[in-house]
Design an enzyme around this catalytic site. Sequence first.
Site, short mmCIF file in Angstrom:
data_model
loop_
_atom_site.label_atom_id
_atom_site.label_comp_id
_atom_site.label_asym_id
_atom_site.label_seq_id
_atom_site.Cartn_x
_atom_site.Cartn_y
_atom_site.Cartn_z
N LYS A 59 -9.22 4.99 -13.65
CA LYS A 59 -8.57 6.09 -14.39
C LYS A 59 -7.43 5.54 -15.25
O LYS A 59 -7.31 5.85 -16.42
CB LYS A 59 -8.06 7.15 -13.40
CG LYS A 59 -7.35 8.29 -14.12
CD LYS A 59 -6.91 9.41 -13.22
CE LYS A 59 -6.13 10.42 -14.06
NZ LYS A 59 -5.57 11.52 -13.30
N GLU B 206 -6.63 -4.82 -8.67
CA GLU B 206 -7.84 -5.29 -7.99
C GLU B 206 -9.05 -5.17 -8.92
O GLU B 206 -9.87 -6.09 -9.04
CB GLU B 206 -8.11 -4.45 -6.72
CG GLU B 206 -7.10 -4.61 -5.61
CD GLU B 206 -6.04 -3.52 -5.64
OE1 GLU B 206 -5.57 -3.16 -6.75
OE2 GLU B 206 -5.68 -3.05 -4.54
N GLY C 89 -7.96 10.94 -9.46
CA GLY C 89 -8.85 9.85 -9.07
C GLY C 89 -9.82 10.23 -7.95
O GLY C 89 -11.03 10.01 -8.05
N ARG C 90 -9.28 10.84 -6.89
CA ARG C 90 -10.16 11.14 -5.74
C ARG C 90 -11.01 12.39 -5.98
O ARG C 90 -11.76 12.81 -5.11
CB ARG C 90 -9.33 11.27 -4.46
CG ARG C 90 -8.18 12.26 -4.56
CD ARG C 90 -7.20 12.09 -3.39
NE ARG C 90 -5.98 12.89 -3.57
CZ ARG C 90 -4.94 12.50 -4.27
NH1 ARG C 90 -4.96 11.35 -4.90
NH2 ARG C 90 -3.86 13.26 -4.36
N GLU D 75 -5.04 11.05 1.24
CA GLU D 75 -4.24 10.80 0.03
C GLU D 75 -3.75 12.12 -0.56
O GLU D 75 -2.68 12.18 -1.17
CB GLU D 75 -5.06 10.01 -1.01
CG GLU D 75 -4.20 9.39 -2.10
CD GLU D 75 -4.93 8.37 -2.95
OE1 GLU D 75 -4.83 7.16 -2.67
OE2 GLU D 75 -5.60 8.78 -3.91
N HIS E 281 -22.01 5.69 21.56
CA HIS E 281 -21.96 4.58 22.50
C HIS E 281 -20.72 3.73 22.28
O HIS E 281 -20.65 2.60 22.74
CB HIS E 281 -23.23 3.74 22.38
CG HIS E 281 -24.45 4.56 22.64
ND1 HIS E 281 -24.96 4.76 23.91
CD2 HIS E 281 -25.24 5.29 21.81
CE1 HIS E 281 -26.02 5.56 23.84
NE2 HIS E 281 -26.20 5.88 22.58
N LYS F 98 2.26 -1.21 -4.11
CA LYS F 98 1.85 -1.88 -5.36
C LYS F 98 3.05 -2.61 -5.97
O LYS F 98 2.94 -3.75 -6.44
CB LYS F 98 1.35 -0.84 -6.37
CG LYS F 98 0.03 -0.19 -6.03
CD LYS F 98 -0.40 0.72 -7.17
CE LYS F 98 -1.49 1.68 -6.74
NZ LYS F 98 -1.79 2.70 -7.73
O1 F6P Z 1 -3.69 3.57 -5.32
C1 F6P Z 1 -4.21 4.85 -5.26
C2 F6P Z 1 -5.02 5.17 -6.47
O2 F6P Z 1 -4.20 5.51 -7.51
C3 F6P Z 1 -6.02 6.28 -6.18
O3 F6P Z 1 -5.47 7.54 -6.25
C4 F6P Z 1 -7.07 6.01 -7.18
O4 F6P Z 1 -8.26 6.66 -6.86
C5 F6P Z 1 -7.15 4.50 -7.08
O5 F6P Z 1 -5.82 4.09 -6.87
C6 F6P Z 1 -7.72 3.80 -8.26
O6 F6P Z 1 -6.98 4.04 -9.42
P1 F6P Z 1 -7.61 3.79 -10.84
O7 F6P Z 1 -8.81 4.65 -10.98
O8 F6P Z 1 -6.54 4.16 -11.81
O9 F6P Z 1 -7.97 2.34 -10.93
#
Ligand code: F6P
Length: 499
Positions: free
Chosen positions: A185, A191, A244-245, A330, A361, A471
């Site tokens: 987003k 990462e 995002g979520r 979140e 189990h 972060k």
């Molecule tokens: O670190 C949390 C977050 O901002 C989430 O809310 C989001 O889904 C994820 O990181 C990834 O963010 P982006 O889509 O901006 O890479």
Amino acid sequence: MAGDAWDEIKSHPTSKLTELFAQDAERATKYGFDQSGIYFDFSKTHLDDSLLATFLTLADQMDLSGNTDALFSGEPVNATEGRAAEHAAERGTGLDSSIANADALRNRMKGLVGAIDAGLLDDIDHVIHLGIGGSALGPKLLLEALQIGDETYETAVVSNIDGYALEPILERFSADKTLLVIASKTFTTSETLLNAQSVLDWMSQEDVADPFGKIVALTANPEQAVKWGIDESRILPFSESVGGRYSIWSSIGFSVALTLGFDAFEDMLAGAAEMDAHFRAAPFDQNLPVLAAFIDQYYAQAKNCETRAVFAYDERLRLLPDYLQQLEMESNGKSVTTDGEPLALHSSPIVWGGVGTDAQHAVFQLLHQGSHLVPVEFLAVIEPGHSLAPDHHKGLLLNCFAQGAALMSGKASDDPHRNYPGDRPSITVLLEALEAKTLGALLAFYEHRTFVNALLLGINPFDQFGVELGKEMAGKLSDMSGNKLDASTELLKKRAFPG
Ligand code: F6P
């Protein structure tokens, strides 16, 4: 005012689940609901008429109706960031202008899917979808749930920065036949961008002529993607007002649409739209996300349940607990109300889970006899989907139902080690078949349930400031000569990077 309702909820005199069933021969059907190919059984919870009435009063006091209208009218319900939360507009529910914008962007995405299918980017056999959190969990879940093995593209979703996540994919895929999809987003997530760089390096090492020509970006920050070197024609934007979520409905679903087909993607949106319509129209005492949130709040506040467990009795849904962890934790893992006041209630429970029958189990001992009360959610699919002997699926479903029954009834014994206290609640969600439309409806149900939970608590489910500090610290730490952190952290760093 709301305090009185909470007091009543917390002191609500409950009968045992078995007594509730004994008192009302219709209980199973009274609290069983059919919607969009899904049967929701809320009867094995402590919900009863008087508890429901108190929750309805609370919902009134928290203006659930008004706030729901605000959500669907594009008002800035994400107050702390001054933004709307318009994920539902992606599936046709909301402000006309937002729906039109979402439709236009989706058409663009459809065009690109069609062009790739038609060979615009040469021969593509493999797709690497990079993203993390909301930019990966939804695509991963849907692909795992709905792929049947005859897809044109083999798609891998990679999220972790750990090289062990990406390397095996690079070893398996052919670089010249790979499409790289970067889903972010913000387009700033370290990462995802590091993984993307590694895929590009691999493509270059494997002599792919124009690696940048094989990238598709999914983002609400197209300028940043352009800066990164991606051609505008392969950037699929989505609205900033889609969190995002909550973004699987937007261009973040591109890899799903490409792999499973655009029709499947649209079916998923249609299923979610059906759940939106139900959530908007059904009276609260018949409204599935609302009732589920009442039940959640009852156990969180009145019974101090710190966790909620979700068990999918279907391997295809094994990633559902992960998806729900982000959605619920979140969204609602906050200690202050929207106004910034300390939250006097328990925020989101810790969501955890696994698959049945494996979990039986491993962790079910604690569910049956442990000192923690854990509300359980069982999910199962009536149609098997595979072709093995019917006994497999029959055994699976019967195990699922047996667990709910055993948690509820318990079994008395004079031997304390062999005593099962029972009266342990569960919800069962039974899908007729695992299809894109049904899954869309299911995920929208969880989104709205999370929203109602937040409203009852008085918190904003649409921000996530809690993830920022980590972060920031990671940024500080990566500056090897920069500001020192605490002694323990510095020592760990020194051990890992002695030079
Ligand atoms: O670190 C949390 C977050 O901002 C989430 O809310 C989001 O889904 C994820 O990181 C990834 O963010 P982006 O889509 O901006 O890479």
